[in-house]
Design a protein around this motif. Structure first.
Motif, PDB file in Angstrom:
ATOM      1  N   MET A 284       0.841  -1.179   0.000  1.00  0.00           N
ATOM      2  CA  MET A 284       0.000   0.000   0.000  1.00  0.00           C
ATOM      3  C   MET A 284       0.889   1.246   0.000  1.00  0.00           C
ATOM      4  SD  MET A 284      -2.876  -1.224   2.809  1.00  0.00           S
ATOM      5  CE  MET A 284      -3.267   0.442   3.216  1.00  0.00           C
ATOM      6  N   PRO A 285       0.439   2.290  -0.633  1.00  0.00           N
ATOM      7  CA  PRO A 285       1.233   3.522  -0.608  1.00  0.00           C
ATOM      8  C   PRO A 285       1.194   4.159   0.777  1.00  0.00           C
ATOM      9  CG  PRO A 285      -0.855   3.898  -1.709  1.00  0.00           C
ATOM     10  CD  PRO A 285      -0.766   2.414  -1.425  1.00  0.00           C
ATOM     11  N   GLY A 286       2.076   5.090   0.997  1.00  0.00           N
ATOM     12  CA  GLY A 286       2.073   5.825   2.260  1.00  0.00           C
ATOM     13  C   GLY A 286       0.842   6.725   2.363  1.00  0.00           C
ATOM     14  N   TYR A 287       0.620   7.255   3.534  1.00  0.00           N
ATOM     15  CA  TYR A 287      -0.539   8.088   3.833  1.00  0.00           C
ATOM     16  C   TYR A 287      -0.106   9.545   3.887  1.00  0.00           C
ATOM     17  CZ  TYR A 287      -4.479   9.918   6.561  1.00  0.00           C
ATOM     18  OH  TYR A 287      -5.557  10.644   7.009  1.00  0.00           O
ATOM     19  N   GLN A 288      -0.658  10.358   3.014  1.00  0.00           N
ATOM     20  CA  GLN A 288      -0.356  11.787   2.992  1.00  0.00           C
ATOM     21  C   GLN A 288      -1.534  12.521   3.633  1.00  0.00           C
ATOM     22  OE1 GLN A 288       0.349  12.568  -1.143  1.00  0.00           O
ATOM     23  NE2 GLN A 288       2.414  11.727  -1.071  1.00  0.00           N
ATOM     24  N   GLN A 289      -1.452  12.707   4.940  1.00  0.00           N
ATOM     25  CA  GLN A 289      -2.567  13.224   5.723  1.00  0.00           C
ATOM     26  C   GLN A 289      -3.102  14.559   5.210  1.00  0.00           C
ATOM     27  OE1 GLN A 289      -1.862  13.343   9.925  1.00  0.00           O
ATOM     28  NE2 GLN A 289      -3.496  14.796  10.284  1.00  0.00           N
ATOM     29  N   GLN A 290      -2.251  15.520   4.997  1.00  0.00           N
ATOM     30  CA  GLN A 290      -2.721  16.838   4.573  1.00  0.00           C
ATOM     31  C   GLN A 290      -3.398  16.789   3.204  1.00  0.00           C
ATOM     32  OE1 GLN A 290      -2.995  19.324   6.646  1.00  0.00           O
ATOM     33  NE2 GLN A 290      -2.021  18.028   8.166  1.00  0.00           N
ATOM     34  N   ARG A 291      -2.850  15.997   2.306  1.00  0.00           N
ATOM     35  CA  ARG A 291      -3.455  15.859   0.979  1.00  0.00           C
ATOM     36  C   ARG A 291      -4.830  15.191   1.087  1.00  0.00           C
ATOM     37  NH1 ARG A 291      -4.880  17.799  -3.547  1.00  0.00           N
ATOM     38  NH2 ARG A 291      -4.844  16.371  -5.294  1.00  0.00           N
ATOM     39  N   TRP A 292      -4.941  14.171   1.933  1.00  0.00           N
ATOM     40  CA  TRP A 292      -6.205  13.469   2.143  1.00  0.00           C
ATOM     41  C   TRP A 292      -7.277  14.452   2.635  1.00  0.00           C
ATOM     42  CZ3 TRP A 292      -7.652   8.518   1.150  1.00  0.00           C
ATOM     43  CH2 TRP A 292      -8.805   8.047   1.764  1.00  0.00           C
ATOM     44  N   VAL A 293      -6.928  15.272   3.605  1.00  0.00           N
ATOM     45  CA  VAL A 293      -7.862  16.263   4.149  1.00  0.00           C
ATOM     46  C   VAL A 293      -8.265  17.251   3.064  1.00  0.00           C
ATOM     47  CG1 VAL A 293      -8.079  18.188   5.783  1.00  0.00           C
ATOM     48  CG2 VAL A 293      -7.066  16.007   6.520  1.00  0.00           C
ATOM     49  N   GLN A 294      -7.305  17.699   2.275  1.00  0.00           N
ATOM     50  CA  GLN A 294      -7.576  18.664   1.215  1.00  0.00           C
ATOM     51  C   GLN A 294      -8.519  18.078   0.163  1.00  0.00           C
ATOM     52  OE1 GLN A 294      -4.144  19.567  -1.191  1.00  0.00           O
ATOM     53  NE2 GLN A 294      -4.996  21.519  -1.878  1.00  0.00           N
ATOM     54  N   VAL A 295      -8.237  16.886  -0.310  1.00  0.00           N
ATOM     55  CA  VAL A 295      -9.043  16.259  -1.361  1.00  0.00           C
ATOM     56  C   VAL A 295     -10.474  16.006  -0.885  1.00  0.00           C
ATOM     57  CG1 VAL A 295      -9.308  14.123  -2.703  1.00  0.00           C
ATOM     58  CG2 VAL A 295      -7.090  15.244  -2.590  1.00  0.00           C
ATOM     59  N   HIS A 296     -10.624  15.588   0.362  1.00  0.00           N
ATOM     60  CA  HIS A 296     -11.957  15.279   0.889  1.00  0.00           C
ATOM     61  C   HIS A 296     -12.693  16.510   1.417  1.00  0.00           C
ATOM     62  CE1 HIS A 296     -11.865  10.887   0.512  1.00  0.00           C
ATOM     63  NE2 HIS A 296     -10.559  11.068   0.573  1.00  0.00           N
ATOM     64  N   ARG A 297     -12.000  17.640   1.449  1.00  0.00           N
ATOM     65  CA  ARG A 297     -12.598  18.918   1.845  1.00  0.00           C
ATOM     66  C   ARG A 297     -13.276  18.855   3.211  1.00  0.00           C
ATOM     67  NH1 ARG A 297     -15.912  21.489  -2.789  1.00  0.00           N
ATOM     68  NH2 ARG A 297     -15.781  23.152  -1.279  1.00  0.00           N
ATOM     69  N   TYR A 298     -12.640  18.191   4.144  1.00  0.00           N
ATOM     70  CA  TYR A 298     -13.215  18.036   5.476  1.00  0.00           C
ATOM     71  C   TYR A 298     -13.528  19.372   6.139  1.00  0.00           C
ATOM     72  CZ  TYR A 298     -11.914  13.093   5.277  1.00  0.00           C
ATOM     73  OH  TYR A 298     -11.787  11.778   4.935  1.00  0.00           O
ATOM     74  N   GLN A 299     -12.692  20.373   5.906  1.00  0.00           N
ATOM     75  CA  GLN A 299     -12.895  21.661   6.556  1.00  0.00           C
ATOM     76  C   GLN A 299     -14.134  22.401   6.047  1.00  0.00           C
ATOM     77  OE1 GLN A 299     -11.190  22.415   9.142  1.00  0.00           O
ATOM     78  NE2 GLN A 299      -9.638  20.850   8.909  1.00  0.00           N
ATOM     79  N   GLN A 300     -14.592  22.053   4.857  1.00  0.00           N
ATOM     80  CA  GLN A 300     -15.748  22.736   4.276  1.00  0.00           C
ATOM     81  C   GLN A 300     -17.049  21.950   4.429  1.00  0.00           C
ATOM     82  OE1 GLN A 300     -12.840  22.253   2.180  1.00  0.00           O
ATOM     83  NE2 GLN A 300     -12.064  24.195   2.946  1.00  0.00           N
ATOM     84  N   ARG A 301     -16.994  20.799   5.049  1.00  0.00           N
ATOM     85  CA  ARG A 301     -18.183  19.950   5.117  1.00  0.00           C
ATOM     86  C   ARG A 301     -18.904  20.102   6.448  1.00  0.00           C
ATOM     87  NH1 ARG A 301     -16.021  14.331   3.145  1.00  0.00           N
ATOM     88  NH2 ARG A 301     -18.170  13.710   3.488  1.00  0.00           N
ATOM     89  N   ASP A 302     -20.183  19.747   6.424  1.00  0.00           N
ATOM     90  CA  ASP A 302     -21.016  19.793   7.611  1.00  0.00           C
ATOM     91  C   ASP A 302     -20.515  18.791   8.649  1.00  0.00           C
ATOM     92  OD1 ASP A 302     -23.640  20.466   9.000  1.00  0.00           O
ATOM     93  OD2 ASP A 302     -23.826  18.281   8.741  1.00  0.00           O
ATOM     94  N   TRP A 303     -20.408  19.233   9.882  1.00  0.00           N
ATOM     95  CA  TRP A 303     -19.910  18.407  10.969  1.00  0.00           C
ATOM     96  C   TRP A 303     -20.706  17.110  11.111  1.00  0.00           C
ATOM     97  CZ3 TRP A 303     -15.759  17.856  13.726  1.00  0.00           C
ATOM     98  CH2 TRP A 303     -15.799  17.216  14.941  1.00  0.00           C
TER      99      TRP A 303
END
Length: 89
Positions: free
Chosen positions: A1-20
């Motif tokens: 499995m590839p490594g985990y790029q946490q910041q990229r994952w958060v950016q792509v999934h737009r967690y900061q812009q989504r409803d809690w």
């Protein structure tokens, strides 16, 4: 499995812009699915190995136990954040 790029994952999934509530519901559903899968594993399945990025071989048991510990860390952070007084309180 590839490594985990946490910041990229958060950016792509737009967690900061989504409803809690949506995030909590999604997280709950995904974790329930993992529980269903884990409950159906045979004893030999827990010893299967994989590598993540450049890791040594890791057992499925280790990966899932590490995931649970990681989720507990997130829950503690959420609880801590929710109980901090606001600046105007």
């Amino acid at each position: 499995m590839p490594g985990y790029q946490q910041q990229r994952w958060v950016q792509v999934h737009r967690y900061q812009q989504r409803d809690w509530r949506e995030l909590i519901d999604t997280w709950t559903a995904l974790n329930r699915q993992l529980l269903i899968v884990a409950a159906g594993l045979d004893a030999s399945d827990w010893a299967r190995t994989c590598t993540i990025a450049n890791s040594e071989p890791l057992t499925l048991r280790f990966v899932l136990e590490d995931y649970v510990a990681h989720m507990a860390h997130h829950l503690a952070h959420i609880k801590e954040t929710n109980h901090k007084p606001m600046a105007n309180d």
